[in-house]
Design a protein around this motif. Sequence first.
Motif, PDB file in Angstrom:
ATOM      1  N   PHE A 189      -3.906  40.329   8.865  1.00  0.00           N
ATOM      2  CA  PHE A 189      -5.024  39.498   9.307  1.00  0.00           C
ATOM      3  C   PHE A 189      -5.814  40.199  10.408  1.00  0.00           C
ATOM      4  CE2 PHE A 189      -2.575  35.314   8.231  1.00  0.00           C
ATOM      5  CZ  PHE A 189      -2.730  35.563   6.877  1.00  0.00           C
ATOM      6  N   GLY A 190      -5.101  40.837  11.322  1.00  0.00           N
ATOM      7  CA  GLY A 190      -5.753  41.520  12.433  1.00  0.00           C
ATOM      8  C   GLY A 190      -6.616  42.680  11.985  1.00  0.00           C
ATOM      9  N   LYS A 191      -6.116  43.463  11.033  1.00  0.00           N
ATOM     10  CA  LYS A 191      -6.905  44.597  10.533  1.00  0.00           C
ATOM     11  C   LYS A 191      -8.150  44.108   9.806  1.00  0.00           C
ATOM     12  CE  LYS A 191      -3.065  47.782  10.355  1.00  0.00           C
ATOM     13  NZ  LYS A 191      -2.076  48.481   9.542  1.00  0.00           N
TER      14      LYS A 191
ATOM     15  N   ILE B  57      -4.844  31.102  13.465  1.00  0.00           N
ATOM     16  CA  ILE B  57      -4.476  29.778  13.978  1.00  0.00           C
ATOM     17  C   ILE B  57      -3.707  28.991  12.925  1.00  0.00           C
ATOM     18  CG2 ILE B  57      -5.397  27.548  14.744  1.00  0.00           C
ATOM     19  CD1 ILE B  57      -7.818  29.212  15.890  1.00  0.00           C
ATOM     20  N   PHE B  58      -4.223  28.985  11.695  1.00  0.00           N
ATOM     21  CA  PHE B  58      -3.632  28.221  10.597  1.00  0.00           C
ATOM     22  C   PHE B  58      -2.179  28.625  10.352  1.00  0.00           C
ATOM     23  CE2 PHE B  58      -2.964  27.525   5.983  1.00  0.00           C
ATOM     24  CZ  PHE B  58      -3.156  26.149   5.943  1.00  0.00           C
ATOM     25  N   THR B  59      -1.898  29.912  10.463  1.00  0.00           N
ATOM     26  CA  THR B  59      -0.540  30.418  10.236  1.00  0.00           C
ATOM     27  C   THR B  59       0.312  30.375  11.508  1.00  0.00           C
ATOM     28  OG1 THR B  59      -1.313  32.676  10.617  1.00  0.00           O
ATOM     29  CG2 THR B  59      -1.231  31.906   8.316  1.00  0.00           C
ATOM     30  N   GLU B  60      -0.265  29.833  12.568  1.00  0.00           N
ATOM     31  CA  GLU B  60       0.417  29.669  13.853  1.00  0.00           C
ATOM     32  C   GLU B  60       0.842  30.987  14.485  1.00  0.00           C
ATOM     33  OE1 GLU B  60       3.487  26.776  13.012  1.00  0.00           O
ATOM     34  OE2 GLU B  60       2.015  25.150  12.998  1.00  0.00           O
ATOM     35  N   ILE B  61       0.092  32.035  14.187  1.00  0.00           N
ATOM     36  CA  ILE B  61       0.339  33.321  14.847  1.00  0.00           C
ATOM     37  C   ILE B  61      -0.212  33.265  16.268  1.00  0.00           C
ATOM     38  CG2 ILE B  61      -0.225  35.789  14.806  1.00  0.00           C
ATOM     39  CD1 ILE B  61      -0.223  35.502  11.681  1.00  0.00           C
ATOM     40  N   LEU B  62      -1.391  32.656  16.407  1.00  0.00           N
ATOM     41  CA  LEU B  62      -1.988  32.441  17.724  1.00  0.00           C
ATOM     42  C   LEU B  62      -2.419  30.987  17.845  1.00  0.00           C
ATOM     43  CD1 LEU B  62      -4.256  35.614  18.109  1.00  0.00           C
ATOM     44  CD2 LEU B  62      -2.043  35.195  19.192  1.00  0.00           C
TER      45      LEU B  62
END
Length: 125
Positions: free
Chosen positions: A42-44, A91-96
């Motif tokens: 996701f970050g890339k 956000i949806f995946t609760e990573i942040l």
Amino acid sequence: MEQVRLDKGEFADSIEQRLKTFMLRCVQVFRALPQSYESQHFGKQLVRSSSSSAANYRAVRRARSQNEFFAKISIVVEELDESLFWLEMLIFTEILSESRLSVLMDEGYQLLKILSKSRSSTGHN
């Protein structure tokens, strides 16, 4: 309160700077992500789309016709919208947390609104 009016060049300069800053902040988000596969994926994608929106805006400023302007600003809008999607996925995946990204997302949505309006002012459908 007096409203400050920018000329066309100053306005474009300010949007270009805001897009570069948005990209930098997305890079900083990426650098702070966990090393998990999905976080890095996701970050890339976020770094790719946010940097593309900033880079393509430079091309918008050098458009030689209304058609070229419309085509290039459409790419900027699409890439910026994709950047917002990847922030939403973090956000949806609760990573942040949403609170961690809310200011950045607000800036992205403000830019998206401005650039979408600029695109629609060209008279294309």
